[in-house]
Design an enzyme around this catalytic site. Structure first.
Site, PDB file in Angstrom:
ATOM      1  N   SER A  29      81.831   2.536  51.848  1.00  0.00           N
ATOM      2  CA  SER A  29      83.146   1.856  52.400  1.00  0.00           C
ATOM      3  C   SER A  29      83.765   0.812  51.518  1.00  0.00           C
ATOM      4  CB  SER A  29      82.679   1.252  53.978  1.00  0.00           C
ATOM      5  OG  SER A  29      82.203   2.318  54.754  1.00  0.00           O
ATOM      6  N   ARG A  33      87.253   0.646  49.317  1.00  0.00           N
ATOM      7  CA  ARG A  33      88.434  -0.567  49.783  1.00  0.00           C
ATOM      8  C   ARG A  33      88.702  -1.037  48.282  1.00  0.00           C
ATOM      9  NH1 ARG A  33      85.902   0.515  54.201  1.00  0.00           N
ATOM     10  NH2 ARG A  33      86.796  -0.091  56.167  1.00  0.00           N
ATOM     11  N   ARG A 127      89.699  16.098  62.358  1.00  0.00           N
ATOM     12  CA  ARG A 127      89.448  14.900  62.841  1.00  0.00           C
ATOM     13  C   ARG A 127      90.720  14.224  63.432  1.00  0.00           C
ATOM     14  NH1 ARG A 127      85.239  11.979  58.997  1.00  0.00           N
ATOM     15  NH2 ARG A 127      85.312  10.373  60.757  1.00  0.00           N
ATOM     16  N   SER A 172      87.285   0.460  65.562  1.00  0.00           N
ATOM     17  CA  SER A 172      87.662   1.268  64.467  1.00  0.00           C
ATOM     18  C   SER A 172      87.906   0.561  63.196  1.00  0.00           C
ATOM     19  CB  SER A 172      88.173   2.525  64.715  1.00  0.00           C
ATOM     20  OG  SER A 172      88.470   3.088  63.169  1.00  0.00           O
ATOM     21  N   GLN A 174      88.407   1.757  60.366  1.00  0.00           N
ATOM     22  CA  GLN A 174      89.172   2.479  59.508  1.00  0.00           C
ATOM     23  C   GLN A 174      90.746   2.116  60.168  1.00  0.00           C
ATOM     24  OE1 GLN A 174      88.145   6.702  59.692  1.00  0.00           O
ATOM     25  NE2 GLN A 174      86.416   6.339  58.225  1.00  0.00           N
ATOM     26  N   ASP A 326      77.234   4.832  61.796  1.00  0.00           N
ATOM     27  CA  ASP A 326      76.798   5.831  60.717  1.00  0.00           C
ATOM     28  C   ASP A 326      75.383   6.122  60.688  1.00  0.00           C
ATOM     29  OD1 ASP A 326      79.526   6.305  60.410  1.00  0.00           O
ATOM     30  OD2 ASP A 326      79.371   5.095  58.263  1.00  0.00           O
ATOM     31  N   LYS A 353      82.977  12.537  64.034  1.00  0.00           N
ATOM     32  CA  LYS A 353      83.026  12.129  62.641  1.00  0.00           C
ATOM     33  C   LYS A 353      82.874  13.406  61.816  1.00  0.00           C
ATOM     34  CE  LYS A 353      82.183   7.752  63.463  1.00  0.00           C
ATOM     35  NZ  LYS A 353      83.103   6.976  63.029  1.00  0.00           N
ATOM     36  N   ARG A 357      78.449  14.773  65.951  1.00  0.00           N
ATOM     37  CA  ARG A 357      77.177  14.480  65.517  1.00  0.00           C
ATOM     38  C   ARG A 357      76.238  14.722  66.852  1.00  0.00           C
ATOM     39  NH1 ARG A 357      78.231   9.996  60.685  1.00  0.00           N
ATOM     40  NH2 ARG A 357      78.481  11.584  59.144  1.00  0.00           N
TER      41      ARG A 357
HETATM   42  C1  S3P Z   1      84.243   3.224  57.818  1.00  0.00           C
HETATM   43  C2  S3P Z   1      84.298   3.144  59.277  1.00  0.00           C
HETATM   44  C3  S3P Z   1      83.459   3.939  60.420  1.00  0.00           C
HETATM   45  C4  S3P Z   1      82.469   4.769  59.761  1.00  0.00           C
HETATM   46  C5  S3P Z   1      83.062   5.208  58.544  1.00  0.00           C
HETATM   47  C6  S3P Z   1      83.429   4.551  57.444  1.00  0.00           C
HETATM   48  C7  S3P Z   1      84.964   2.534  57.007  1.00  0.00           C
HETATM   49  O1  S3P Z   1      84.564   4.708  60.950  1.00  0.00           O
HETATM   50  O2  S3P Z   1      82.014   5.648  60.769  1.00  0.00           O
HETATM   51  O3  S3P Z   1      82.002   6.037  57.946  1.00  0.00           O
HETATM   52  O4  S3P Z   1      84.747   2.677  55.885  1.00  0.00           O
HETATM   53  O5  S3P Z   1      85.748   2.029  57.770  1.00  0.00           O
HETATM   54  P1  S3P Z   1      85.422   3.976  62.209  1.00  0.00           P
HETATM   55  O6  S3P Z   1      85.978   2.993  61.782  1.00  0.00           O
HETATM   56  O7  S3P Z   1      86.433   5.405  62.771  1.00  0.00           O
HETATM   57  O8  S3P Z   1      84.391   3.862  63.339  1.00  0.00           O
END
Ligand code: S3P
Length: 450
Positions: A29, A33, A127, A172, A174, A326, A353, A357
């Protein structure tokens, strides 16, 4: 990039408890970024110890395709921003298996006066993307996606954006990150309000690139995050902490095995990520955390997990879920070993995901001899008996593949995961790390024990 992966099997034999120290790869992650902010920043940024897996490579290649200059040394990636302007990509931006690439990149592209198409492999193209389309449209971008704006490929026609305040329907990171990255280019204050605390790497890393994020805690809810645009990012040099989500598999396997003791070194200890440690502790495992300062604005340190005589089942409180979102595949290793019925709820997000899962875990753990019940928003696992072993498939989901492989350590017969190539998505060195900790990995080329 195509979605085809050779079906490489990986087999692990029942063997002695895992023991030793290992360094997980750089955090996935955080690496995403770092690359994306490097793309946006003035000057050249250096990212030391990035995650070497295919997901982060997809982000880096997308950055290069819109104008970033990329150079590599064995230890680091240098990325020169595409300032003053990101260029229009000449073809589809391939995100592979990586939801983070597609969702965060869409926030950046929404602010550019170009057309871009983001697509992925078979899994990613199933997704949901409505969750990013909705706020970015409200900011003024035009976006379209397959299946009535539900799934990638995602077409982004960007342009001048207006700031919004957006209340996220799910916690989330993301989606929050997507809106904040778009907000960097909108004149005024863009705010997101999270219904629960999600991982906060974007907020921390924007600080390292010279941009302030105003964080207002909201009791009982997630925070309100605010950026002021237009913002300029300053190039940064940073070292990526080890990935707790990669370390989690070996830590859970240690918790599940009496006599095991495993230490993850230089691993990220951001509390928004380490919910699994709290769960393992509540189940009776020995967990010790040794803080060793900060990297990239993130707490890092060492974690040692020791396996007690037995684990006790535990019902994971649903509000803990974002802190182990995760780690559910890794959690099943501990739950299957624990005496009693372990429960996970509030986890419907796991259905969208890299695979569904909840469904895949229930099916494949059952195929190995586990007693697992699938609920709409969780799993119920009756533990305490050794699995029988066998050959299973992980639905090309890297985290499920790693969990299934490790179940072979204490099953009655070997476990073979027949589609283990997906592990390279996040942890290309997984097999070697497992062997170094004492796992008996069968080498398919030799046809025997490695
Ligand atoms: C992530 C956020 C999570 C996680 C993903 C990585 C990220 O997803 O499950 O593997 O790097 O921001 P969500 O933000 O959709 O929960």
């Amino acid at each position: 990039m195509t979605s085809f992966r050779a079906p490489i099997p990986l087999t692990v034999r029942p063997g002695p408890p895992l023991r030793g120290r290992f360094s997980p790869p750089g955090d996935k992650s955080i690496t995403h970024r770092a690359y994306l902010m490097g793309l946006l920043a003035d000057g050249e940024s250096t990212v030391e110890g990035p995650n070497p897996g295919a997901d982060c490579e997809a982000t880096l290649s997308c950055c290069a395709r819109v104008g970033a200059r990329v150079a590599r040394t064995p230890e680091a990636v240098r990325i020169g921003g595409s300032v003053p302007r990101i260029t229009e990509p000449e073809s589809v931006l391939e995100c592979g298996n990586s939801g983070t690439t597609l969702r965060l990149m869409s926030g950046i592209l929404a602010a550019q006066p170009w057309l871009a198409v983001l697509s992925g492999d078979a899994s990613l193209n199933r997704r949901p993307v409505a969750r990013v389309i909705e706020p970015l449209r409200r900011m003024g971008a035009r976006l379209h996606a397959r299946g009535g704006d539900r799934f990638p490929p995602l077409v982004v026609q960007g342009g001048a954006l207006t700031p919004i305040t957006y209340a996220l329907p799910v916690a989330s990171a993301q989606v929050a990150s997507c809106v904040l990255l778009a907000g960097l280019h909108a004149a005024g204050r863009t705010a997101v309000e999270l219904p629960g605390q999600a991982r906060d790497h974007t907020e921390r890393m924007l600080g390292a690139f010279g941009v302030e994020v105003v964080i207002a805690p909201r009791p009982g809810l997630g925070p309100r995050l605010e950026v002021q645009g237009p913002a300029r990012l300053r190039a940064a040099r940073l070292r990526v902490p080890g990935d707790f989500s990669a370390a989690a598999f070996f830590l859970a396997a240690a918790a599940a095995t009496p006599g095991a003791e495993v230490t993850a070194t230089s691993v990220g200890l951001n509390p928004t990520r380490t919910g699994l440690l709290d769960v393992l502790e509540a189940m009776g495992a020995g967990v010790s955390r040794t803080p060793r300062g900060e990297q990239a604005g993130e707490p890092v340190g060492e974690v040692t997990v020791t396996g007690p005589d037995h684990l006790d089942a535990f019902a994971v409180p649903p509000e803990w879920l974002p802190r182990l979102v995760d780690e559910v595949p890794a959690w099943t290793i501990a739950a299957l070993a624990a005496r009693g019925t372990s429960l996970l709820s509030g986890a419907a997000e796991l259905r969208v995901k890299e695979s569904d899962r909840l469904a895949v875990l229930a099916r494949q753990l059952g195929a190995l001899g586990g007693t697992v019940r699938e609920h709409a928003d969780g799993l119920e696992i009756e533990g305490g008996r050794r699995l029988r072993g066998g050959t299973v498939s992980a639905a090309n989901d890297h985290r499920i593949a790693m969990a299934l492989v490790l179940l072979g350590l204490r099953a009655r017969a070997p476990v073979t995961v027949d589609d283990a190539a997906s592990i390279a998505t996040s942890y290309p060195g997984f097999r070697d790390a497992l062997a170094a900790l004492g796992g008996e990995v069968v080498d398919p080329r030799a046809g025997g024990g490695a």
